[in-house]
Enzyme design. Structure first.
Site, PDB file in Angstrom:
ATOM      1  N   LEU A 219       0.882  -1.180   0.000  1.00 44.20           N
ATOM      2  CA  LEU A 219       0.000   0.000   0.000  1.00 44.20           C
ATOM      3  C   LEU A 219       0.910   1.218   0.000  1.00 44.20           C
ATOM      4  O   LEU A 219       1.768   1.331   0.865  1.00 44.20           O
ATOM      5  CB  LEU A 219      -0.775  -0.028   1.320  1.00 44.20           C
ATOM      6  CG  LEU A 219      -2.239   0.355   1.405  1.00 44.20           C
ATOM      7  CD1 LEU A 219      -3.077  -0.340   0.367  1.00 44.20           C
ATOM      8  CD2 LEU A 219      -2.755   0.026   2.807  1.00 44.20           C
ATOM      9  N   HIS A 220       0.776   2.081  -0.988  1.00 43.33           N
ATOM     10  CA  HIS A 220       1.616   3.284  -0.936  1.00 43.33           C
ATOM     11  C   HIS A 220       1.034   4.488  -1.659  1.00 43.33           C
ATOM     12  O   HIS A 220       1.606   5.569  -1.594  1.00 43.33           O
ATOM     13  CB  HIS A 220       3.004   2.991  -1.512  1.00 43.33           C
ATOM     14  CG  HIS A 220       3.027   2.923  -3.019  1.00 43.33           C
ATOM     15  ND1 HIS A 220       2.529   1.862  -3.718  1.00 43.33           N
ATOM     16  CD2 HIS A 220       3.463   3.806  -3.940  1.00 43.33           C
ATOM     17  CE1 HIS A 220       2.668   2.087  -5.012  1.00 43.33           C
ATOM     18  NE2 HIS A 220       3.229   3.258  -5.185  1.00 43.33           N
TER      19      HIS A 220
END
Ligand code: UD1
Length: 386
Positions: A219-220
């Site tokens: 997740l970024h």
């Protein structure tokens, strides 16, 4: 026939992590082509630390960059401007035949823009992908780079329709397939076993012997991790999911910083959630290949999971890679907890997509680029000389 002495090298630009796996096969194909295409590797320094940079360079057997612009992290404007300022003298000194950029990061656009103003041809690999979401910084980078590019190489056929809609002449576009999948296929046998990766960080590999396997999480995207409420809701649903399947969460520095800043660490403290720093290429490939499912907002993982036949739930509202949905194993679930729960449930109960391998995702995309680019550059050179 040797490469003409008065035709400069191809400057190949990398900046951030997702560029590295795209560039490695291109450099190899340039060296293997006859005549070999002379290449010069420029790193902008957008990504620089051991986890985001050095481990990938060594795993992918990328050569040490010839030039590093060392721009580092900054706001988009400052970072883009710094790349432009530092890249311009490189063009003056090295006089390349063209500049090849890959993907959609800030470094991609910044270098393309410098070339456009100096009459240096731009070659864009992974052209024409569109999420149609201009709130995504990468979408702006894609649209503008493609407008500037002289030769555009695409990974899927939908890209040509996007480009022609934006007025890009069809003769500039060449469908070659996916260089990221070239890297995946070249390294598949070298991938590290997941148990070894866990042991190396002191986690008991028995965790992933769970009969349901394990899920890989990344997740970024700023849209998912930069607002406290969104990130909290996502981590809460991941915590729930971990009760059904253990999670291996390779955490980007942006996400790690925000988890700390918003004090959300408790949501992740569970023996069924393994938190890892960003992984090397061979560790990540091994983790993905062995996973029951992938939960991610990454662009690259949508394609890699499709190539590996592993179901992927993409935590985004849209994708610029529609073939991963139409033919591959990808499903969009947004940041919607109910859609995530439902998607995980379906996969764990055996109803996940198995998909098929898209056209030209066959390990030879970089060879096609080398062949086409050599022909294109030599023809252009002959035309100018004559
Ligand atoms: C960039 C790309 C994104 C890509 C992602 C993969 C743009 C607009 N975005 O986003 O498309 O999916 O890379 O990671 O180009 N940082 C480190 N070490 C590093 C590099 C960055 O700790 O080596 C931290 C810094 O705090 C930095 C933050 O990560 O501010 C974000 O880095 P940045 O390059 O600005 O964007 P990414 O989110 O990595």
């Amino acid at each position: 026939m040797p490469w003409p002495a008065d035709l400069g090298p191809v400057i190949c630009v990398v900046g951030a992590r997702p560029n590295f796996m795209k560039m490695a096969p291109i450099l190899r194909a340039f060296a293997d082509h006859r005549p070999a295409l002379p290449a010069l590797l420029v790193h902008t320094g957008q990504h620089y630390d051991r986890d985001m940079n050095d481990r990938l360079f060594s795993d992918l057997r990328l050569p040490h960059p010839d030039i590093n612009l060392e721009v580092g992290s900054a706001t988009h404007a400052v970072q883009t401007a710094a790349v432009m300022q530092r890249f311009e003298p490189v063009l003056d000194e090295r006089r390349p035949s063209c500049v090849l950029v890959v993907g959609d990061v800030n470094s991609t656009l910044a270098c393309a823009l410098v070339c456009a103003k100096k009459d240096v041809p731009v070659v864009h690999v992974e052209a024409g992908l569109r999420s149609h979401d201009r709130a995504m910084p990468e979408e702006i980078n894609r649209v503008l780079t493609d407008q500037i590019a002289d030769r555009l190489y695409t990974t899927e056929r939908s890209a040509l329709a996007n480009l022609t809609r934006e007025g890009v002449a069809e003769q500039r576009v060449c469908f070659v397939g996916n260089v990221m999948i070239d890297s995946l296929l070249a390294n598949r046998q070298l991938a590290h076993a997941p148990a070894k990766t866990l042991q190396a960080v002191g986690v008991d590999p028995a965790l992933i012997d769970d009969r349901r396997g394990y899920a890989v999480v990344t997740l970024h995207r700023p849209s998912n991790v930069d607002r406290a409420e969104t990130l909290q809701a996502l981590l809460a649903v991941l915590r729930e999911v971990s009760e059904s399947v253990p999670l291996i969460f390779a955490m980007h520095p942006r996400t790690r910083a925000n988890v700390e800043r918003f004090r959300l660490g408790d949501l992740l403290s569970s023996p069924r959630i393994v938190l890892l720093p960003p992984q090397g290429y061979l560790e990540m490939l091994g983790l993905l290949a062995g996973a029951r499912l992938v939960l991610s907002d990454s662009g690259g993982l949508q394609e890699e999971s499709t190539a590996l036949g592993v179901p992927c739930l993409t935590i985004r509202e849209n994708t610029e890679r529609p073939i991963t949905i139409e033919q591959g194993t990808n499903t969009l679930v947004g940041a919607n907890p109910q859609a995530i729960r439902q998607g995980v449930h379906e996969i764990l109960s055996g109803a996940g997509k198995s998909g098929r391998i898209p056209e030209f995702w066959d390990g030879r995309a970089a060879q096609r680029i080398a062949a086409d680019l050599a022909t294109w550059l030599l023809a252009r050179h002959a035309q100018r000389a004559g």
